[in-house]
Design a protein around this motif. Structure first.
Motif, PDB file in Angstrom:
ATOM      1  N   ARG A   1      35.848  34.878  40.319  1.00  0.00           N
ATOM      2  CA  ARG A   1      35.901  35.271  38.901  1.00  0.00           C
ATOM      3  C   ARG A   1      34.718  36.144  38.492  1.00  0.00           C
ATOM      4  O   ARG A   1      34.431  36.303  37.325  1.00  0.00           O
ATOM      5  CB  ARG A   1      36.013  34.056  37.980  1.00  0.00           C
ATOM      6  CG  ARG A   1      37.198  33.149  38.259  1.00  0.00           C
ATOM      7  CD  ARG A   1      38.542  33.789  38.084  1.00  0.00           C
ATOM      8  NE  ARG A   1      38.768  34.191  36.699  1.00  0.00           N
ATOM      9  CZ  ARG A   1      39.621  35.132  36.334  1.00  0.00           C
ATOM     10  NH1 ARG A   1      40.310  35.768  37.234  1.00  0.00           N
ATOM     11  NH2 ARG A   1      39.766  35.451  35.077  1.00  0.00           N
ATOM     12  N   ARG A   2      34.000  36.728  39.478  1.00  0.00           N
ATOM     13  CA  ARG A   2      32.932  37.660  39.165  1.00  0.00           C
ATOM     14  C   ARG A   2      33.539  39.023  38.865  1.00  0.00           C
ATOM     15  O   ARG A   2      34.545  39.409  39.462  1.00  0.00           O
ATOM     16  CB  ARG A   2      31.951  37.782  40.319  1.00  0.00           C
ATOM     17  CG  ARG A   2      31.176  36.499  40.588  1.00  0.00           C
ATOM     18  CD  ARG A   2      30.376  36.660  41.834  1.00  0.00           C
ATOM     19  NE  ARG A   2      31.335  36.907  42.929  1.00  0.00           N
ATOM     20  CZ  ARG A   2      31.229  36.407  44.134  1.00  0.00           C
ATOM     21  NH1 ARG A   2      30.217  35.677  44.467  1.00  0.00           N
ATOM     22  NH2 ARG A   2      32.145  36.658  45.056  1.00  0.00           N
TER      23      ARG A   2
ATOM     24  N   VAL B   1      39.112  44.489  50.187  1.00  0.00           N
ATOM     25  CA  VAL B   1      39.970  43.895  49.175  1.00  0.00           C
ATOM     26  C   VAL B   1      39.914  44.768  47.935  1.00  0.00           C
ATOM     27  O   VAL B   1      38.898  45.400  47.642  1.00  0.00           O
ATOM     28  CB  VAL B   1      39.493  42.462  48.847  1.00  0.00           C
ATOM     29  CG1 VAL B   1      40.316  41.852  47.739  1.00  0.00           C
ATOM     30  CG2 VAL B   1      39.546  41.593  50.086  1.00  0.00           C
ATOM     31  N   GLY B   2      40.982  44.798  47.188  1.00  0.00           N
ATOM     32  CA  GLY B   2      40.981  45.557  45.952  1.00  0.00           C
ATOM     33  C   GLY B   2      42.382  45.705  45.411  1.00  0.00           C
ATOM     34  O   GLY B   2      43.325  45.070  45.882  1.00  0.00           O
ATOM     35  N   ASP B   3      42.496  46.561  44.421  1.00  0.00           N
ATOM     36  CA  ASP B   3      43.786  46.778  43.792  1.00  0.00           C
ATOM     37  C   ASP B   3      43.743  48.085  43.025  1.00  0.00           C
ATOM     38  O   ASP B   3      42.675  48.590  42.680  1.00  0.00           O
ATOM     39  CB  ASP B   3      44.093  45.634  42.830  1.00  0.00           C
ATOM     40  CG  ASP B   3      45.580  45.389  42.670  1.00  0.00           C
ATOM     41  OD1 ASP B   3      46.381  46.270  43.049  1.00  0.00           O
ATOM     42  OD2 ASP B   3      45.941  44.318  42.170  1.00  0.00           O
TER      43      ASP B   3
ATOM     44  N   VAL C   1      33.904  42.855  39.193  1.00  0.00           N
ATOM     45  CA  VAL C   1      33.649  43.894  40.184  1.00  0.00           C
ATOM     46  C   VAL C   1      34.008  45.232  39.531  1.00  0.00           C
ATOM     47  O   VAL C   1      35.184  45.515  39.307  1.00  0.00           O
ATOM     48  CB  VAL C   1      34.484  43.689  41.462  1.00  0.00           C
ATOM     49  CG1 VAL C   1      34.212  44.801  42.463  1.00  0.00           C
ATOM     50  CG2 VAL C   1      34.211  42.326  42.061  1.00  0.00           C
TER      51      VAL C   1
ATOM     52  N   PHE D   1      36.497  46.562  47.009  1.00  0.00           N
ATOM     53  CA  PHE D   1      35.197  45.958  47.271  1.00  0.00           C
ATOM     54  C   PHE D   1      35.241  45.265  48.624  1.00  0.00           C
ATOM     55  O   PHE D   1      36.203  44.593  48.961  1.00  0.00           O
ATOM     56  CB  PHE D   1      34.756  45.002  46.158  1.00  0.00           C
ATOM     57  CG  PHE D   1      35.789  44.015  45.711  1.00  0.00           C
ATOM     58  CD1 PHE D   1      35.774  42.710  46.171  1.00  0.00           C
ATOM     59  CD2 PHE D   1      36.764  44.390  44.803  1.00  0.00           C
ATOM     60  CE1 PHE D   1      36.710  41.796  45.750  1.00  0.00           C
ATOM     61  CE2 PHE D   1      37.715  43.475  44.371  1.00  0.00           C
ATOM     62  CZ  PHE D   1      37.692  42.179  44.839  1.00  0.00           C
TER      63      PHE D   1
ATOM     64  N   ARG E   1      38.328  41.240  38.721  1.00  0.00           N
ATOM     65  CA  ARG E   1      37.605  39.988  38.958  1.00  0.00           C
ATOM     66  C   ARG E   1      37.935  39.553  40.376  1.00  0.00           C
ATOM     67  O   ARG E   1      39.089  39.555  40.786  1.00  0.00           O
ATOM     68  CB  ARG E   1      38.010  38.916  37.955  1.00  0.00           C
ATOM     69  CG  ARG E   1      37.527  39.224  36.564  1.00  0.00           C
ATOM     70  CD  ARG E   1      37.682  38.014  35.665  1.00  0.00           C
ATOM     71  NE  ARG E   1      37.273  38.336  34.321  1.00  0.00           N
ATOM     72  CZ  ARG E   1      36.035  38.195  33.858  1.00  0.00           C
ATOM     73  NH1 ARG E   1      35.096  37.714  34.656  1.00  0.00           N
ATOM     74  NH2 ARG E   1      35.728  38.511  32.627  1.00  0.00           N
ATOM     75  N   ASP E   2      36.896  39.174  41.121  1.00  0.00           N
ATOM     76  CA  ASP E   2      37.139  38.706  42.482  1.00  0.00           C
ATOM     77  C   ASP E   2      37.585  37.237  42.438  1.00  0.00           C
ATOM     78  O   ASP E   2      37.725  36.652  41.363  1.00  0.00           O
ATOM     79  CB  ASP E   2      35.926  38.933  43.385  1.00  0.00           C
ATOM     80  CG  ASP E   2      34.718  38.090  43.013  1.00  0.00           C
ATOM     81  OD1 ASP E   2      34.842  37.160  42.165  1.00  0.00           O
ATOM     82  OD2 ASP E   2      33.643  38.335  43.564  1.00  0.00           O
ATOM     83  N   ARG E   3      37.797  36.652  43.597  1.00  0.00           N
ATOM     84  CA  ARG E   3      38.297  35.268  43.642  1.00  0.00           C
ATOM     85  C   ARG E   3      37.339  34.268  43.005  1.00  0.00           C
ATOM     86  O   ARG E   3      37.743  33.225  42.538  1.00  0.00           O
ATOM     87  CB  ARG E   3      38.593  34.877  45.083  1.00  0.00           C
ATOM     88  CG  ARG E   3      39.806  35.594  45.596  1.00  0.00           C
ATOM     89  CD  ARG E   3      40.244  35.049  46.939  1.00  0.00           C
ATOM     90  NE  ARG E   3      41.441  35.739  47.356  1.00  0.00           N
ATOM     91  CZ  ARG E   3      41.540  36.448  48.462  1.00  0.00           C
ATOM     92  NH1 ARG E   3      40.521  36.548  49.288  1.00  0.00           N
ATOM     93  NH2 ARG E   3      42.669  37.044  48.763  1.00  0.00           N
TER      94      ARG E   3
ATOM     95  N   VAL F   1      34.697  42.635  51.332  1.00  0.00           N
ATOM     96  CA  VAL F   1      34.415  41.212  51.519  1.00  0.00           C
ATOM     97  C   VAL F   1      34.771  40.818  52.941  1.00  0.00           C
ATOM     98  O   VAL F   1      34.999  39.668  53.226  1.00  0.00           O
ATOM     99  CB  VAL F   1      35.189  40.333  50.507  1.00  0.00           C
ATOM    100  CG1 VAL F   1      34.688  40.542  49.113  1.00  0.00           C
ATOM    101  CG2 VAL F   1      36.680  40.570  50.604  1.00  0.00           C
TER     102      VAL F   1
END
Length: 162
Positions: A58-59, A140-142, A61, A133, A54-56, A135
């Motif tokens: 809250r969507r 950004v990612g993990d 991804v 993803f 979830r991105d910042r 941005v």
């Protein structure tokens, strides 16, 4: 799409770890090739999985077009996966040897973040995905990971997220 595990996949995950945090980690668990012998060769099990973050905002991804790496679940591979999750730069040379023995597997997530890995021997497996993803710069990612039990002739379901 099922492909053999390759060094490039591990290099991508290791690079993600360096970019996200940049800490170096020396493995404390020892690599024991004997732990992996039961996983060599084709089996009749499978993993049906999905990975997402979830991105910042809250969507959701999904891990669209990202590499999924599957390895047998041992103390060594657990430490390796956890070090990636923590963003540590970890020596993956022993993990990359698994492909030489037909043990490591990989797949690519579809656009919805789903993946399938077939022909697995029964046992406990670890799946690792670097969800990235764009941005801005840097991306950004993990790294996300999880464990799953594969049974003979069955498809185990696995959802990777955090």
């Amino acid at each position: 799409m099922l492909t053999r595990l390759n060094f490039a996949g591990f290099a991508i995950l290791s690079l993600l770890a360096v970019v996200l945090v940049g800490c170096n980690h020396k493995m404390t668990q020892r690599f024991d090739p004997a732990e992996y012998s039961a996983y060599a060769g084709p089996g009749d099990g499978a993993i049906l999985g999905q990975g997402f973050l979830r991105d910042r905002g809250r969507r959701i991804v999904p891990c669209a077009r990202q590499l999924v790496i599957i390895t047998p679940a041992t103390a060594y591979t657990r430490e390796w996966a956890m070090s990636l999750r923590r963003g540590w730069d970890t020596d993956s040379s022993e993990i990359t040897r698994l492909r030489d023995h037909g043990i490591g597997r990989s797949a690519v997530c579809d656009l919805d973040g789903r993946f399938t890995i077939e022909n697995l021997k029964p046992g406990r497996w670890i799946a690792v995905i670097a969800v990235i993803f764009p941005v801005g710069y840097p991306a950004v990612g993990d790294a996300i990971w999880g464990e799953v039990d594969v049974r003979p002739g069955q498809a185990a379901e696995l959802t990777l997220t955090q």
